[in-house]
Design an enzyme around this catalytic site. Sequence first.
Site, short mmCIF file in Angstrom:
data_model
loop_
_atom_site.label_atom_id
_atom_site.label_comp_id
_atom_site.label_asym_id
_atom_site.label_seq_id
_atom_site.Cartn_x
_atom_site.Cartn_y
_atom_site.Cartn_z
N CYS A 74 0.83 -1.20 0.00
CA CYS A 74 0.00 0.00 0.00
C CYS A 74 0.87 1.25 0.00
CB CYS A 74 -0.90 -0.02 1.24
SG CYS A 74 -1.89 1.48 1.44
N CYS A 97 -6.32 -2.12 0.56
CA CYS A 97 -5.37 -2.38 1.64
C CYS A 97 -6.13 -2.88 2.86
CB CYS A 97 -4.59 -1.11 1.99
SG CYS A 97 -3.48 -1.31 3.41
N ASP A 154 21.33 -1.17 -16.79
CA ASP A 154 21.07 -2.32 -15.91
C ASP A 154 20.05 -3.23 -16.60
OD1 ASP A 154 20.27 -4.11 -13.96
OD2 ASP A 154 20.09 -2.61 -12.38
#
EC number: 6.3.5.13
Length: 412
Positions: free
Chosen positions: A201, A217, A338
């Site tokens: 959340c 949530c 990356d």
Amino acid sequence: MAESTQPLSPRARLAVTAGKAAAAVSRAAGRGSGSVIGGKVALRVDPDLLGRLAGHLDVVLVSATNGKTTTTRLIAEALRAAGEVVSNALGANMPAGITSALSAGANARFGVIEVDEKYLAGVARDVSPKAIALLNLSRDQLDRAAETRMLAERWREGLQGLKTTVIANADDPLVVWAASSSGQVVWVAAGQEWKDDAWSCPSCGGVLQHHGDDWRCGACGFGRPTPTWVLSGDHVLDPNGSAWPIHLQLPGRANKANATSAAAVAAAFGVAPQVALQRMQSVAAVAGRYDVVSYEGRDIRLLLAKNPAGWLETFSLIDGPPAPVILSVNARGADGTDTSWLWDVDYTRLAGHPVVVIGDRRLDLAVRLEVAAVDFRVCDTFQEALQQLPPGRVEAIANYTAFQDLRRIVGN
């Protein structure tokens, strides 16, 4: 329509002229469109130029990790039903590129502007948009992009006190958290297949519970707002409950979601959904994406996938008969260096397809495919890859600079 501003000051006119000259020199030197260097030069001459150029426009800003270029294009086509549009259609989405685009909009009524996620708050302060469209947030360019939760917080802070209508994806918890600080939000149920960046959340850090389209949530109650615009199969449902058919040339569920958000934006500018959606039908490709080109006797569809969420949506376009696939991944500056995100992509979706791997980081991708138990071959060049594949249309999937490499090879 935005109120007309005073004519540009001598300094602003000089800035525009200098920027156009710098762009022309860049193009002549073969270094691309020149939009970025032109904008940088113009802003160096007049740091307030972006706001001055947008002063007479009704502006919508479009930001997201995935889909912003396509959605920007769809919105621009829809708004042309009501007046002239200026837009950064080729995706130069930082302040310099945006400034270059707006310098061509002296006679436009609308500005439809794609904005890089990191620059949204600053550009919004400069151009005072009438609307902002927020589509999604997910991991991208891991070596330099802010963590998605941090981006959502930056959006949330930037929207506070801003007098604008926010059109936001109710299915992305991070977008909902960011948009909830705005006083006027239009919620769109556009869908969110990738959920790996939205399990905690953003309000309290608790675990989000997902039940079908709903999410909430369990700790603090933060949850999915009720949308007023909904993607339902091949239709857009508007706030009155009317269903409008989507007939796009662009493929896939993700583009229907983009069209739904675009229809909601167009409505905020007074363009009816049936008119907006009809105009979107004219969009067949976006900066080369989805184009089918003929090259060395083969039909090749060019598909862009820059991050895990984008790859997931792209794989849905090639489900069905196992068409040959070329995968190309680079890790240059514009991609992010990356490549660990490759491990977040479910490459088992390629099982059964003849697969060839090329690109600067083809060996990184080869290791990932081997772990996923996907059969593949590694080739040094695109031409060699084509020779290794069986007859039929080829699906070429590439990340950003690899996609540009493919476009140059096939002359697109």
